[in-house]
Design a protein around this motif. Sequence first.
Motif, short mmCIF file in Angstrom:
data_model
loop_
_atom_site.label_atom_id
_atom_site.label_comp_id
_atom_site.label_asym_id
_atom_site.label_seq_id
_atom_site.Cartn_x
_atom_site.Cartn_y
_atom_site.Cartn_z
N UNK A 40 -58.14 21.24 -11.28
CA UNK A 40 -58.05 20.30 -10.17
C UNK A 40 -57.51 18.94 -10.60
N UNK A 41 -57.99 18.43 -11.75
CA UNK A 41 -57.52 17.12 -12.21
C UNK A 41 -56.02 17.17 -12.50
N UNK A 42 -55.56 18.24 -13.14
CA UNK A 42 -54.14 18.38 -13.40
C UNK A 42 -53.34 18.51 -12.12
N UNK A 43 -53.90 19.21 -11.12
CA UNK A 43 -53.20 19.37 -9.84
C UNK A 43 -53.05 18.03 -9.13
N UNK A 44 -54.10 17.22 -9.20
CA UNK A 44 -54.02 15.89 -8.59
C UNK A 44 -52.92 15.06 -9.26
N UNK A 45 -52.83 15.14 -10.59
CA UNK A 45 -51.78 14.39 -11.28
C UNK A 45 -50.40 14.96 -10.98
N UNK A 46 -50.34 16.26 -10.78
CA UNK A 46 -49.08 16.89 -10.37
C UNK A 46 -48.61 16.32 -9.04
N UNK A 47 -49.53 16.19 -8.08
CA UNK A 47 -49.19 15.59 -6.78
C UNK A 47 -48.72 14.16 -6.97
N UNK A 48 -49.42 13.43 -7.82
CA UNK A 48 -49.06 12.02 -8.04
C UNK A 48 -47.68 11.88 -8.66
N UNK A 49 -47.37 12.73 -9.65
CA UNK A 49 -46.05 12.65 -10.29
C UNK A 49 -44.94 12.94 -9.29
N UNK A 50 -45.12 13.99 -8.48
CA UNK A 50 -44.05 14.40 -7.58
C UNK A 50 -43.93 13.46 -6.39
N UNK A 51 -45.04 13.15 -5.73
CA UNK A 51 -44.99 12.33 -4.51
C UNK A 51 -44.95 10.84 -4.79
N UNK A 52 -45.33 10.47 -6.00
CA UNK A 52 -45.33 9.05 -6.33
C UNK A 52 -44.19 8.66 -7.24
N UNK A 53 -44.31 9.01 -8.51
CA UNK A 53 -43.35 8.56 -9.52
C UNK A 53 -41.93 9.05 -9.22
N UNK A 54 -41.77 10.36 -9.06
CA UNK A 54 -40.42 10.89 -8.90
C UNK A 54 -39.80 10.52 -7.56
N UNK A 55 -40.61 10.44 -6.52
CA UNK A 55 -40.08 10.04 -5.23
C UNK A 55 -39.64 8.58 -5.25
N UNK A 56 -40.45 7.73 -5.89
CA UNK A 56 -40.08 6.32 -6.00
C UNK A 56 -38.81 6.15 -6.83
N UNK A 57 -38.61 7.01 -7.85
CA UNK A 57 -37.39 6.88 -8.66
C UNK A 57 -36.14 7.14 -7.83
#
Length: 696
Positions: A462-479
């Motif tokens: 679950x913790x890894x899945x949450x970070x997966x969501x954050x990377x895709x919807x946050x970091x990569x989308x912002x880039x």
Amino acid sequence: MPRRSPTPRTPRAHWLLLGLVLLVLCGLLGLDVLLNRAGVASTPSGTRQFVPESAFAGGSVIDPREPVVQHPPARHLALTFVDGPDPQWTPEVLAVLAEHRVHATFFLTGAQAAENSALVQRILAEGHEIGNRTLTRTDLRQAGDLRIQLELQATDLVLAGTAGITSNLVQPPYTTTGSLDYEAWKSFLRIGNHGRQVVVADLDSQDWRQPDPAAVLANSTPRDDRGAVLMMRDTAGPGTVQALDHLLDGLQRTGWRVDSVGGTFQLPTTMNEAQIVERIAGTMLVAIIKLSSWLADTLRVLLWLATALAALRAVFVLVIVPIHLRRSRRWEPPWPISQRVGVIVPAYNEEAGISSTVRSILASEHPVEVIVVDDGSTDRTAEVVERLQRRFPRIRLIRQENAGKAAAVNTGLAAANSELVVMVDGDTVLEPDAVGHLVGHFTNPAIGAVSGNVKVGNRGKLLGRWQHIEYVTGFNLDRRVYDVLRCTPTVPGALGAFRRSAIQEAGGVSDDTLAEDTDLTMALERAGWRVVYEERAISWTEAPATYRQLWKQRYRWCYGTLQAVWKHRRAVIERGAAGQLGRRGLPYLVIFQVLLQVIAPVIDVTTFFALFTEDAGRIALTWFAFLLLQLVPGVIAFRLDKERLGPLLALPLQQIVYRQLMYLIVVQSVITALAGARLPWQKLERRGQLVAARRQ
């Protein structure tokens, strides 16, 4: 990667302070809910057992200590107003009373009186009486003796703090002659135990239903010549004001006497001068109530602000990301770059994953040379690389004493034989075509750096899945947004390509901040270089597997980002690429990655406390709107990254649990930055889970 430095001066006392502040805030919000929640009347039982028959004969003043029931003389009307004062309508009621030269009794709730202390003083100054309507307008039929005592004494303290008086008269909420039953009578007896007299109305204007003035007037007019106690509400609106004017005019013309409760019943004392102790305590209570109200109002404003910021980000995504998508699909390098690229891997205690990292680099489709800089590891990192070196001559191992990641990267840059270099963390695994996609952009001589697409590999739990969501919807989308706006603030250390000459022109990799990748990227842009994003260049990183490790990583990231923003703040007034960073990138970063994170807890705190108020529906709807505004960019980002949408099912829980952790990290980072503390590099524990996770 740690480096030796003086013992850090970390302000640990701030957690105690933060906890105390949160406790006080929750207490104030709880008080505001208590004071302003919608009152609920209990259903009268209907039984009249043990209730004196005289209590049902009409409006009355009851002294429960005797008990004695008094009724007003014939053609006398005791005029009362309840539930105020109201800043809009009470002054208009007072104006009508002054015009007709009539005094009335205002039964004030403690909460309203504290909020409108000037009106309390005006009511008293114009010769009217003030009575006690309880602090929270609660139905006293279901209240015990302690609750009744607290409600009455707290209201008296408010009156003492605002007008210097206390009152002997109580008008219990939701109780008139028509609703008088045994439960109400028991509450009267409890009120009498505290030395008060109870006023019971037999005429109710029903103006709280906000009917037209004619209906209010009809409900307020006595049916015969018997005396009465009329209850109106100076909070109801214009219908009450207009009906009052007509009522007083008609009663005075027909010979009725309209007065306050004390004047109608000829009571010797209805109010007392407050003692000095009561005034001091009352002043403090009034200040606390005003503070709780101000806090609740401020949080509601911040709730709308946070929702507006989330909506703004969603608009940015919906407008800008399609532009990036069209550009990336059309873009191809005008000619292939075939020169060998140096891939620099700074490593400190990366024994668990360094082999996978190096092997993935060697499997690149583009020609590469691997430069591993072992920064004084205390585990077997160097031994693992040496074994690989015997089999693959394209690996170079450089050992140095522990000096920090920035120093390790600079060592690798000095050793590289190529103009183009790729930097990779020691826990990262590259896709075979990642290096080729990155270096293709350097056919444009204006480009100084290219950011890769970093994904979470260990997403099984679950913790890894949450970070997966954050990377895709946050970091990569912002880039993608940054790329279109030409203001990318960070090329991630997990995967980024650079011109070596551009880094040297910018002064090398600095150790001024804990976010050396952000610092370097901003320095390149301020030197006039463009930074772009290549979504097809994919790498896999091992995200922290425990909350403690996650806290350490994100604390360093957030604090380092704040350091980098402050260091490069002058970009706001500079021109060219620096100005684009300063006037586009930095505001976007501060607003959406810092400000929104700091105020976003308002969403959850306000929603929680609002569930106990009459605004529960509207606030809950706003919370769901905020969640939807997180989901829409999430679906877009997952589609763009060709990811399955399944992990987004964890988004609601992420918003409730994971987001709170991110809030605390941002708050701690801001406090640490304001305190001027300097943190050491915090090395994360790697478990070598990346390869296994990618095979899932």
